[in-house]
Design a protein around this motif. Structure first.
Motif, short mmCIF file in Angstrom:
data_model
loop_
_atom_site.label_atom_id
_atom_site.label_comp_id
_atom_site.label_asym_id
_atom_site.label_seq_id
_atom_site.Cartn_x
_atom_site.Cartn_y
_atom_site.Cartn_z
N LYS A 95 37.16 71.94 29.91
CA LYS A 95 36.31 71.26 28.93
C LYS A 95 34.99 72.01 28.83
O LYS A 95 34.42 72.42 29.84
CB LYS A 95 36.03 69.81 29.34
CG LYS A 95 37.25 68.92 29.37
CD LYS A 95 37.76 68.66 27.97
CE LYS A 95 38.95 67.72 27.99
NZ LYS A 95 39.52 67.53 26.68
N GLU A 99 31.87 69.38 24.74
CA GLU A 99 32.95 68.39 24.69
C GLU A 99 32.65 67.21 25.60
O GLU A 99 32.92 66.06 25.26
CB GLU A 99 34.29 69.01 25.10
CG GLU A 99 34.90 69.93 24.07
CD GLU A 99 36.17 70.60 24.59
OE1 GLU A 99 37.14 70.64 23.81
OE2 GLU A 99 36.19 71.07 25.75
N THR A 103 32.12 63.43 23.96
CA THR A 103 33.16 62.43 24.20
C THR A 103 33.03 61.89 25.61
O THR A 103 32.36 62.47 26.46
CB THR A 103 34.56 63.04 24.04
OG1 THR A 103 34.73 64.06 25.03
CG2 THR A 103 34.77 63.63 22.66
N ASP A 104 33.71 60.81 25.84
CA ASP A 104 33.73 60.23 27.18
C ASP A 104 35.01 60.68 27.87
O ASP A 104 36.03 60.00 27.81
CB ASP A 104 33.65 58.71 27.10
CG ASP A 104 33.47 58.08 28.48
OD1 ASP A 104 33.23 58.82 29.45
OD2 ASP A 104 33.60 56.85 28.58
N VAL A 105 34.97 61.86 28.47
CA VAL A 105 36.17 62.41 29.09
C VAL A 105 36.60 61.62 30.32
O VAL A 105 37.73 61.75 30.76
CB VAL A 105 36.00 63.91 29.46
CG1 VAL A 105 35.78 64.75 28.23
CG2 VAL A 105 34.89 64.10 30.45
N ASN A 107 36.72 58.27 30.46
CA ASN A 107 37.00 56.87 30.12
C ASN A 107 38.28 56.33 30.77
O ASN A 107 38.46 55.14 30.86
CB ASN A 107 37.04 56.67 28.61
CG ASN A 107 38.15 57.46 27.94
OD1 ASN A 107 38.89 58.19 28.58
ND2 ASN A 107 38.23 57.34 26.62
#
Length: 133
Positions: A95, A99, A103-105, A107
């Protein structure tokens, strides 16, 4: 009376002719001791590198605990240590930093309170999904 006989000179003995000896070509290539020393030095350098980086956050696995040493500097510590600030809930590879910010990688880990990205700017790196202690 006898006439003295002249003695004929004896030919001088000459040493037998020796064939000229061609010099032996120099052996090329690495000598075994030098190769062994090089390999040992390489192993020692790799071992020292591993030893010095063994507690880097990038080496953290799920379940490891981390101590925040600075603004962007985490180190692996024992989970029962008073220095433990976070536990690693998950790891996400490949990532970019943008990124992670967009975004909420993390989550998929509901208990995650923080994210930590490590890599080279503009390239893909590793995200650690963390839970504060």
């Amino acid at each position: 009376m006898t006439t003295p006989q002249q003695q004929q000179p004896q030919p001088q003995e000459q040493p037998p002719l020796q064939q000229p000896v061609a010099p032996q070509p120099a052996k090329k290539g690495i000598k075994v001791p030098r190769l062994v020393i090089s390999i040992v030095v390489l192993i020692v350098v790799a071992g020292v590198g591993w030893f010095l980086s063994r507690d880097d956050a990038l080496n953290a696995k799920v379940g490891d605990c981390l101590h925040q040493k600075g603004a962007n500097d985490l180190a692996i510590v024992k989970c029962d240590s008073a220095d433990a600030n976070f536990s690693v809930l998950g790891r996400v590879e490949d990532k970019t930093e943008s990124e992670v910010n967009a975004t909420d990688v993390c989550n998929q880990w509901r208990e995650a309170t923080d994210t930590y990205w490590e890599g080279k700017s503009g390239q893909k790196g590793t995200v650690l999904c963390l839970k504060g202690k």
